[in-house]
Design a protein around this motif. Structure first.
Motif, PDB file in Angstrom:
ATOM      1  N   ILE A  21       0.704  -1.336  -0.012  1.00 13.95           N
ATOM      2  CA  ILE A  21      -0.047   0.091  -0.074  1.00 13.95           C
ATOM      3  C   ILE A  21       0.890   1.216  -0.008  1.00 13.95           C
ATOM      4  O   ILE A  21       0.400   2.151  -0.708  1.00 13.95           O
ATOM      5  CB  ILE A  21      -0.992  -0.037   1.263  1.00 13.95           C
ATOM      6  CG1 ILE A  21      -1.776  -1.281   1.142  1.00 13.95           C
ATOM      7  CG2 ILE A  21      -1.861   1.251   1.330  1.00 13.95           C
ATOM      8  CD1 ILE A  21      -2.556  -1.299   2.385  1.00 13.95           C
ATOM      9  N   ILE A  22       1.841   1.191   0.720  1.00 15.38           N
ATOM     10  CA  ILE A  22       2.946   2.273   0.877  1.00 15.38           C
ATOM     11  C   ILE A  22       3.396   2.575  -0.473  1.00 15.38           C
ATOM     12  O   ILE A  22       3.530   3.762  -0.983  1.00 15.38           O
ATOM     13  CB  ILE A  22       3.760   2.121   1.841  1.00 15.38           C
ATOM     14  CG1 ILE A  22       3.281   2.198   3.386  1.00 15.38           C
ATOM     15  CG2 ILE A  22       5.073   3.012   1.688  1.00 15.38           C
ATOM     16  CD1 ILE A  22       4.027   1.664   4.374  1.00 15.38           C
ATOM     17  N   LYS A  23       3.823   1.650  -1.336  1.00 11.88           N
ATOM     18  CA  LYS A  23       4.539   1.685  -2.591  1.00 11.88           C
ATOM     19  C   LYS A  23       3.221   2.580  -3.528  1.00 11.88           C
ATOM     20  O   LYS A  23       3.789   3.399  -4.317  1.00 11.88           O
ATOM     21  CB  LYS A  23       5.077   0.236  -3.154  1.00 11.88           C
ATOM     22  CG  LYS A  23       5.568   0.520  -4.541  1.00 11.88           C
ATOM     23  CD  LYS A  23       6.132  -0.859  -4.939  1.00 11.88           C
ATOM     24  CE  LYS A  23       6.703  -0.787  -6.498  1.00 11.88           C
ATOM     25  NZ  LYS A  23       7.015  -2.157  -6.950  1.00 11.88           N
ATOM     26  N   GLU A  24       2.337   2.189  -3.235  1.00 12.13           N
ATOM     27  CA  GLU A  24       1.335   2.600  -4.089  1.00 12.13           C
ATOM     28  C   GLU A  24       0.944   4.027  -3.751  1.00 12.13           C
ATOM     29  O   GLU A  24       0.929   4.797  -4.742  1.00 12.13           O
ATOM     30  CB  GLU A  24      -0.263   1.784  -4.105  1.00 12.13           C
ATOM     31  CG  GLU A  24      -1.080   2.317  -4.987  1.00 12.13           C
ATOM     32  CD  GLU A  24      -0.886   1.557  -6.462  1.00 12.13           C
ATOM     33  OE1 GLU A  24      -1.510   1.942  -7.435  1.00 12.13           O
ATOM     34  OE2 GLU A  24      -0.074   0.463  -6.496  1.00 12.13           O
ATOM     35  N   LEU A  25       1.168   4.523  -2.512  1.00 15.70           N
ATOM     36  CA  LEU A  25       0.792   5.913  -2.059  1.00 15.70           C
ATOM     37  C   LEU A  25       1.907   6.790  -2.437  1.00 15.70           C
ATOM     38  O   LEU A  25       1.698   7.687  -2.914  1.00 15.70           O
ATOM     39  CB  LEU A  25       0.779   5.806  -0.601  1.00 15.70           C
ATOM     40  CG  LEU A  25      -0.717   5.352  -0.004  1.00 15.70           C
ATOM     41  CD1 LEU A  25      -0.394   5.055   1.623  1.00 15.70           C
ATOM     42  CD2 LEU A  25      -1.744   6.662  -0.106  1.00 15.70           C
ATOM     43  N   LEU A  26       3.081   6.084  -2.564  1.00 17.91           N
ATOM     44  CA  LEU A  26       4.079   7.005  -2.929  1.00 17.91           C
ATOM     45  C   LEU A  26       4.206   7.369  -4.316  1.00 17.91           C
ATOM     46  O   LEU A  26       4.807   8.304  -4.821  1.00 17.91           O
ATOM     47  CB  LEU A  26       5.713   6.455  -2.604  1.00 17.91           C
ATOM     48  CG  LEU A  26       5.813   6.181  -1.102  1.00 17.91           C
ATOM     49  CD1 LEU A  26       6.919   5.128  -0.805  1.00 17.91           C
ATOM     50  CD2 LEU A  26       6.129   7.726  -0.448  1.00 17.91           C
ATOM     51  N   ALA A  27       3.653   6.472  -5.194  1.00 15.80           N
ATOM     52  CA  ALA A  27       3.739   6.661  -6.568  1.00 15.80           C
ATOM     53  C   ALA A  27       2.529   7.755  -6.967  1.00 15.80           C
ATOM     54  O   ALA A  27       2.058   8.274  -8.117  1.00 15.80           O
ATOM     55  CB  ALA A  27       3.436   5.535  -7.454  1.00 15.80           C
ATOM     56  N   ASP A  28       1.533   8.122  -5.997  1.00 19.32           N
ATOM     57  CA  ASP A  28       0.510   8.836  -6.388  1.00 19.32           C
ATOM     58  C   ASP A  28       1.009  10.279  -6.142  1.00 19.32           C
ATOM     59  O   ASP A  28       1.621  11.055  -5.117  1.00 19.32           O
ATOM     60  CB  ASP A  28      -0.530   8.634  -5.053  1.00 19.32           C
ATOM     61  CG  ASP A  28      -1.987   9.286  -5.733  1.00 19.32           C
ATOM     62  OD1 ASP A  28      -2.041  10.566  -6.138  1.00 19.32           O
ATOM     63  OD2 ASP A  28      -2.930   8.482  -6.125  1.00 19.32           O
ATOM     64  N   ILE A  29       0.822  11.133  -7.121  1.00 23.15           N
ATOM     65  CA  ILE A  29       1.072  12.640  -7.020  1.00 23.15           C
ATOM     66  C   ILE A  29       0.120  13.552  -6.090  1.00 23.15           C
ATOM     67  O   ILE A  29       0.882  14.526  -5.698  1.00 23.15           O
ATOM     68  CB  ILE A  29       0.873  13.301  -8.577  1.00 23.15           C
ATOM     69  CG1 ILE A  29      -0.789  13.301  -9.043  1.00 23.15           C
ATOM     70  CG2 ILE A  29       1.691  12.667 -10.071  1.00 23.15           C
ATOM     71  CD1 ILE A  29      -0.805  14.121 -10.352  1.00 23.15           C
ATOM     72  N   LEU A  36       6.266   7.075   7.752  1.00 24.62           N
ATOM     73  CA  LEU A  36       6.058   5.579   8.478  1.00 24.62           C
ATOM     74  C   LEU A  36       6.774   5.480   9.603  1.00 24.62           C
ATOM     75  O   LEU A  36       7.866   5.673  10.040  1.00 24.62           O
ATOM     76  CB  LEU A  36       7.062   4.688   7.270  1.00 24.62           C
ATOM     77  CG  LEU A  36       6.923   3.199   7.704  1.00 24.62           C
ATOM     78  CD1 LEU A  36       5.674   2.635   7.523  1.00 24.62           C
ATOM     79  CD2 LEU A  36       7.793   2.260   6.619  1.00 24.62           C
ATOM     80  N   VAL A  37       5.598   4.745  10.695  1.00 24.30           N
ATOM     81  CA  VAL A  37       6.016   4.950  11.913  1.00 24.30           C
ATOM     82  C   VAL A  37       5.966   3.282  12.319  1.00 24.30           C
ATOM     83  O   VAL A  37       4.863   2.608  12.177  1.00 24.30           O
ATOM     84  CB  VAL A  37       5.040   5.633  12.951  1.00 24.30           C
ATOM     85  CG1 VAL A  37       5.490   5.482  14.498  1.00 24.30           C
ATOM     86  CG2 VAL A  37       5.155   7.174  12.385  1.00 24.30           C
ATOM     87  N   LYS A  45      12.927  -1.821   2.340  1.00 22.70           N
ATOM     88  CA  LYS A  45      14.207  -1.364   2.010  1.00 22.70           C
ATOM     89  C   LYS A  45      13.952  -0.072   0.882  1.00 22.70           C
ATOM     90  O   LYS A  45      15.147   0.716   0.828  1.00 22.70           O
ATOM     91  CB  LYS A  45      14.781  -2.332   0.861  1.00 22.70           C
ATOM     92  CG  LYS A  45      15.011  -3.751   1.691  1.00 22.70           C
ATOM     93  CD  LYS A  45      15.872  -3.745   2.887  1.00 22.70           C
ATOM     94  CE  LYS A  45      15.836  -5.048   3.552  1.00 22.70           C
ATOM     95  NZ  LYS A  45      16.448  -4.846   4.801  1.00 22.70           N
ATOM     96  N   GLN A  46      12.815   0.307   0.628  1.00 23.34           N
ATOM     97  CA  GLN A  46      12.509   1.103  -0.354  1.00 23.34           C
ATOM     98  C   GLN A  46      12.783   2.781   0.325  1.00 23.34           C
ATOM     99  O   GLN A  46      12.634   2.820   1.215  1.00 23.34           O
ATOM    100  CB  GLN A  46      11.196   1.386  -0.848  1.00 23.34           C
ATOM    101  CG  GLN A  46      10.706   2.479  -1.896  1.00 23.34           C
ATOM    102  CD  GLN A  46       9.465   2.426  -2.080  1.00 23.34           C
ATOM    103  OE1 GLN A  46       8.625   1.518  -2.037  1.00 23.34           O
ATOM    104  NE2 GLN A  46       8.937   3.204  -3.318  1.00 23.34           N
ATOM    105  N   GLU A  47      13.736   3.575  -0.604  1.00 27.00           N
ATOM    106  CA  GLU A  47      13.822   4.863  -0.197  1.00 27.00           C
ATOM    107  C   GLU A  47      13.064   5.972  -1.027  1.00 27.00           C
ATOM    108  O   GLU A  47      12.848   5.471  -2.542  1.00 27.00           O
ATOM    109  CB  GLU A  47      15.190   5.195  -0.148  1.00 27.00           C
ATOM    110  CG  GLU A  47      16.210   4.281   0.886  1.00 27.00           C
ATOM    111  CD  GLU A  47      15.840   4.893   2.263  1.00 27.00           C
ATOM    112  OE1 GLU A  47      15.143   5.843   2.395  1.00 27.00           O
ATOM    113  OE2 GLU A  47      16.132   3.938   3.199  1.00 27.00           O
ATOM    114  N   HIS A  48      12.598   6.841  -0.668  1.00 29.87           N
ATOM    115  CA  HIS A  48      11.915   7.572  -1.574  1.00 29.87           C
ATOM    116  C   HIS A  48      12.109   9.058  -1.046  1.00 29.87           C
ATOM    117  O   HIS A  48      11.865   9.311   0.234  1.00 29.87           O
ATOM    118  CB  HIS A  48      10.254   7.356  -1.615  1.00 29.87           C
ATOM    119  CG  HIS A  48       9.547   7.805  -2.794  1.00 29.87           C
ATOM    120  ND1 HIS A  48       9.111   9.012  -2.435  1.00 29.87           N
ATOM    121  CD2 HIS A  48       9.328   7.410  -3.939  1.00 29.87           C
ATOM    122  CE1 HIS A  48       8.332   9.357  -3.826  1.00 29.87           C
ATOM    123  NE2 HIS A  48       8.396   8.558  -4.574  1.00 29.87           N
ATOM    124  N   PRO A  49      12.100  10.143  -1.767  1.00 33.32           N
ATOM    125  CA  PRO A  49      11.929  11.482  -1.246  1.00 33.32           C
ATOM    126  C   PRO A  49      10.841  11.848  -0.544  1.00 33.32           C
ATOM    127  O   PRO A  49      10.867  12.714   0.468  1.00 33.32           O
ATOM    128  CB  PRO A  49      12.017  12.539  -2.408  1.00 33.32           C
ATOM    129  CG  PRO A  49      12.477  11.636  -3.679  1.00 33.32           C
ATOM    130  CD  PRO A  49      12.108  10.022  -3.079  1.00 33.32           C
TER     131      PRO A  49
END
Length: 351
Positions: A21-29, A36-37, A45-49
């Protein structure tokens, strides 16, 4: 939108599905930042701005003696310790939300996170297939403390703005609004033939993956010499089994390994069930102690999976005959709705 996303540290199942779900959220503009807590930060492992990670626990979970047995007294102690921290957690986390412009809290599956949202005057979304009040109410037969705590949690959950229920869900408290999701899980990146080739599996052997999550398999004294010669046990991330199994380091993409194997030997949990379903891999399962979620997951195994039950004694004695697997669930393998993560993200932004 700025989202505060809490994930329980109980096992790997919560963070596994939440990572999708987090991966999908991060891809949304529409997302500005995701905070994330969790105690399982290292799993992702994913890093994202847009992704900010914080290590913190907002639920006590269930303390386990090992993979297959629970420690009720230690769980009570952990809950009491958390309760003592609640006033400071409420004040500190509500301030964090205000300081960082948090618009909404998502929780898998702490009730305290919902109370923090109330304190910060923002909406909250519950995601999960069980709530902790259901688990703790089951322990009230051992200690009346758990009944009182479960009732308090039911009230806390009831203030969630929206509850997103995953497949195989247990009895739930009364939520304000409920939406059922399709399956959320990590898909393999390879086909079965590609995965078997990658891991060097040969067609004359049957490969059984030992999957016991965060707690390993130390409690079993497995008689490896009794395994059928055709079966090769496979382990990942459990160095104590390095000399008995085809051992693979934890750097691999786990769903590909699930996909490659002929069966997975496990204790039932949402995370491994979802990954086996998406990889079309049969399951051998055993007991996991007096955990309230267990009967619901066993019913899911009966309904949707080719599977077989093994007693802990059978597991220890190496009686892992794959011919025991009942294929009655195969006709339902395509019946579960998928892509629950896309539904979850849309519901979060709609709210």
């Amino acid at each position: 939108m700025n989202i505060y996303y809490y994930v329980s540290g109980h096992g790997f199942g919560h963070i596994s599905r939440s990572s999708v779900i987090i991966k999908e959220l991060l891809a949304d503009i529409r997302l500005s930042s995701l905070h994330l807590v969790s105690e399982r930060i290292s799993f992702l492992k994913q890093e994202h701005p847009k992704l900010k990670k914080r290590t913190l626990s907002l639920d006590a979970g269930v303390v386990q003696k090992d993979s297959l047995s629970l420690d009720v007294e230690a769980t009570k102690f952990a809950l009491q310790n958390l309760d003592a921290l609640v006033p400071d957690l409420l004040k500190g986390e509500a301030k964090y939300c205000k300081d960082n412009g948090i618009d909404l809290i998502v929780t898998d599956s702490s009730s305290l996170a919902i109370t923090i949202a109330l304190e910060a005057n923002i909406p909250s979304v519950f995601i999960g297939n069980f709530t902790w009040d259901f688990v703790y109410a089951n322990f009230s037969k051992y200690d009346s403390y758990f009944e009182k705590r479960a009732l308090e949690m039911q009230v806390e959950y009831s203030f969630a703005s929206l509850a997103l229920l995953l497949p195989f869900f247990c009895p739930m408290p009364e939520f304000l609004e409920v939406q059922k999701l399709g399956l959320v899980g990590r898909f393999p990146q390879l086909t079965k033939s590609e995965a078997r080739k990658k891991f060097g599996f040969t067609p004359d052997k049957q490969y059984v993956l030992l999957s016991f999550g965060a707690y390993g398999l130390k409690e079993f004294n497995i008689q490896w010499e009794n395994l059928p010669k055709s079966i090769i046990p496979v382990a990942e991330g459990m160095p104590e089994l390095e000399n008995q199994c085809l051992y693979l380091p934890p750097s691999i993409y786990y769903p590909d390994l699930v996909c490659a194997c002929d069966a997975v030997l496990t204790k039932p949990g949402y995370g491994i069930l979802s990954e086996c379903y998406l990889a079309k891999t049969p399951i051998l399962y055993t007991d996991r102690g007096d955990f309230a979620e267990y009967p619901t997951l066993v019913k899911a195994l009966d309904d949707y999976f080719p599977s077989a039950y093994l007693s802990q004694d059978q597991v220890s004695k190496g009686n892992w005959d794959l011919d025991q697997i009942a294929w009655k669930g195969t006709e339902n393998w395509n019946q579960l709705a998928l892509n629950g993560e896309k539904e979850a993200v849309q519901s979060i932004f709609d709210l």
